[in-house]
Design a protein around this motif. Structure first.
Motif: not given
Length: 652
Positions: A540-568
């Motif tokens: 499940d954590l592997s899937t979450v990581r993949s989903e967040f990596q996909r979200a990083l390629t989205e334009p604002p606001p989704t991409g920057p928000r995913a980058a902010a959550w990434w350390p968590l």
């Protein structure tokens, strides 16, 4: 210096350019040769029989087979190629029957798009099947097909059969080689993980182990689901995969030990690599690992797991193998079909995606069929490829599709302008087809650039428009990307205002469940249940990581928000590791914690999960987590404190 700062301001954002950098992937030479033969041979046969259109249709079917041939194991490759071809045959039949019928074509393609979108959520094979169903329906409704109506589906299916036959040529010689290679790759990933213990590279290597283990279990259990009784080879392979799991479980404890004491003995990763070689070669002659005497609980865990793995690899009697399917064996096919059908019909997400895809295809087909623009199937074709969220971000795919199509059209322009039609098409197709698997491994834009000239060349054989195809296809692609962006992205707030914290909150809640299970009073009574919970959590954590990596390629606001959550995301993975390490140390002699200590950690994680669901920016969080500073749970408490500190009010 000022100049460099100005250049940085003018540079495009990273989320826009990420997909334009080629991925560092090796060239799959076998797939290159297979694609070259599968697409060029039908063209040659068609020319020899004075039926070039027939040859082009067979090559189109082969193109679909080449795109769908992404699995490793032969049994899965049969499904990945054969099943989508059946859906593709249905699609081209429906498209052919409404060719030139205006509103009827719009209605049929819209309904096909709805079905295609809904079934895409089932799994990889269903996703490709849905893609080919819609793709071939669009082609059938946009290009003239030979009579009678069944000719086109038969020829397209024949092209898929060509790819399938070429793929299966190595089956008698290699059979279970892909499964063995996947299990051996898991052992090697574990060896790399032990080498990285105590270093900053550990997290990256752990992610590689999770991916390798997931892949190996998918292949081995899929094969075992088709075996009846205790066939020796699958039983032996599954047993060898099962004993990797204790090695993976011992790794977090070894990592903590290495951070305090120093690196592990090089004999540990060397012994794991010896086991990998034996598994891949199908041997059982592995020596007893020559390891230093263990002193600490973490060292005892590694020593025990490695010696147990060596013993299982040496075992040749299938009756003595442990064949407990740690992730659970796949259900019977009829059960999975019934379960997936119910899930698709009752899932709000599948209906929403199906409606989004249907809206986009309906608009594209209406524009092509009813408005005074040159008739072109390429608009709906572009929408079909872009609107595949399981293939990546819709927004970034639209951008990359436009970029890749432009590159592909430059190559197509050279071919259509300089190469005479006829037998010259065969060597040209050999070269162009070989580029598809080679470029597909580099990224979506590069795959598009390779596929575009192939489709244009085959289309020209069918409608004889020559160089006149190039510019209209560029306009069509841009128009299709625009429709996907507006009707399939901007009009659906869930696409660009996704609450990505919700998905992470589910993972934190699952981690709290794992903590509770690991340190419950009856934790020792159900080791297999705890093991399955751990594997499910890591998957499940592997899937979450993949989903967040996909979200990083989205334009604002989704991409920057995913980058902010990434350390968590990283912090939650470390919490799972620390939990596993504590449980392993307890199993090998460390004192167990007081029940209230584990309960406090669990409570903190549940509070964190609830906070993630409340808002995109959290209120002040309490990071104090008292307990025995010398106890087994202290590293876990440190990771929880770090996660709670990350999820503070400054997170945007």
């Amino acid at each position: 210096m000022a100049r460099s700062r100005g250049a940085g301001r003018l540079a495009p954002p990273a989320w826009l350019t990420a997909g334009m950098r080629p991925a560092p992937a090796p060239v799959p030479w076998a797939a290159v040769l297979r694609a070259s033969v599968a697409l060029s041979a039908p063209l040659a046969a068609g020319l020899a029989l004075d039926r070039p259109a027939y040859g082009a249709l067979v090559s189109m079917g082969a193109l679909s087979g080449v795109i769908g041939d992404t699995a490793d194991a032969y049994r899965m490759r049969v499904l990945n190629i054969a099943v989508p071809q059946l859906f593709g045959a249905v699609g081209v039949t429906l498209g052919t029957l409404v060719f030139g019928y205006g509103w009827a074509a719009v209605a049929v393609l819209t309904c096909v798009a709805l079905v295609s979108g809904m079934i895409s959520s089932i799994g990889a094979v269903a996703s490709v099947s849905g893609l080919l169903l819609l793709l071939n329906a669009v082609v059938g409704a946009g290009l003239p097909m030979p009579d009678p109506w069944w000719t086109a589906p038969l020829l397209l299916a024949l092209g898929g059969l060509v790819v399938l036959v070429l793929t299966l040529l190595g089956w008698p010689l290699r059979r279970a080689a892909p499964e063995r290679a996947a299990v051996a790759a898991t052992y090697r990933a574990v060896a790399d993980l032990y080498e990285a213990a105590g270093t900053s590279a550990y997290d990256e290597k752990r992610q590689a182990v999770t991916a390798a283990l997931n892949h190996a279990y998918d292949l081995v259990l899929a094969r075992r689901a088709r075996q009846h009784g205790r066939a020796p080879a699958p039983v032996r392979l599954l047993a060898r995969l099962n004993v990797v799991v204790p090695l993976v479980e011992a790794a977090p404890a070894a990592h903590l030990r290495a951070r305090v004491v120093g690196p592990l003995s090089p004999a540990v990763p060397a012994a794991v690599r010896d086991l990998a070689d034996a598994v891949e070669e199908g041997r059982a002659d592995v020596p007893e690992p020559d390891l230093p005497a263990p002193e600490r609980p973490s060292e005892k865990a590694v020593d025990h797991a490695l010696r147990h793995a060596a013993g299982v690899v040496r075992e040749t009697d299938p009756e003595r193998h442990d064949v407990d399917d740690r992730l659970g064996r796949p259900a019977a096919l009829r059960v999975r079909i019934r379960r997936n059908t119910r899930a698709v019909l009752l899932s709000g997400a599948s209906w929403r995606y199906g409606l989004r895809l249907a809206l986009c295809i309906g608009l594209a087909q209406a524009l092509v069929s009813l408005v005074a623009v040159p008739r072109s199937y390429w608009v709906a074709l572009t929408v079909t490829f872009v609107m595949k969220p399981d293939f990546g971000s819709v927004f970034s795919r639209a951008v990359l599709r436009a970029f890749g199509t432009a590159l592909g059209l430059l190559l197509a322009a050279l071919v259509l302008a300089e190469v005479p039609r006829g037998w010259w098409d065969v060597p040209v197709m050999m070269v162009l087809a070989a580029l598809i698997p080679a470029f597909s491994a580099k990224g979506y834009a590069f795959q598009t650039a390779a596929i575009t000239p192939v489709i244009l060349l085959l289309s020209d054989v069918l409608n004889h428009q020559g160089f006149g195809l190039v510019l209209p296809r560029l306009y069509d692609s841009l128009l299709g990307c625009a429709i996907a962006l507006v009707a399939g992205y901007l009009l659906w707030p869930e696409s660009w205002r996704t609450r990505i914290g919700d998905r992470l909150a589910d993972a934190v809640s699952d981690t709290a469940d794992y903590v509770a299970r690991s340190f419950s009073p009856d934790g020792d009574a159900g080791p297999h249940a705890r093991l399955r919970a751990r594997r499910a959590l890591y998957r499940d954590l592997s899937t979450v990581r993949s989903e967040f990596q996909r979200a990083l390629t989205e334009p604002p606001p989704t991409g920057p928000r995913a980058a902010a959550w990434w350390p968590l995301v990283v912090a939650v993975e470390r919490i799972a590791d620390a939990t596993t390490a504590a449980r392993i140390r307890i199993d090998h002699g460390a004192p167990a914690p007081a029940p209230e200590e584990a309960a406090e950690v669990e409570r903190e994680l549940r509070e964190l999960a609830a906070g993630l669901r409340t808002d995109d920016t959290l209120a002040e969080v309490r990071t104090e987590l008292p307990g025995d500073e010398n106890g087994v749970l202290e590293p876990l408490r440190q990771e929880v404190r770090a996660a709670r500190a990350i999820a503070g009010p400054d997170l945007r």
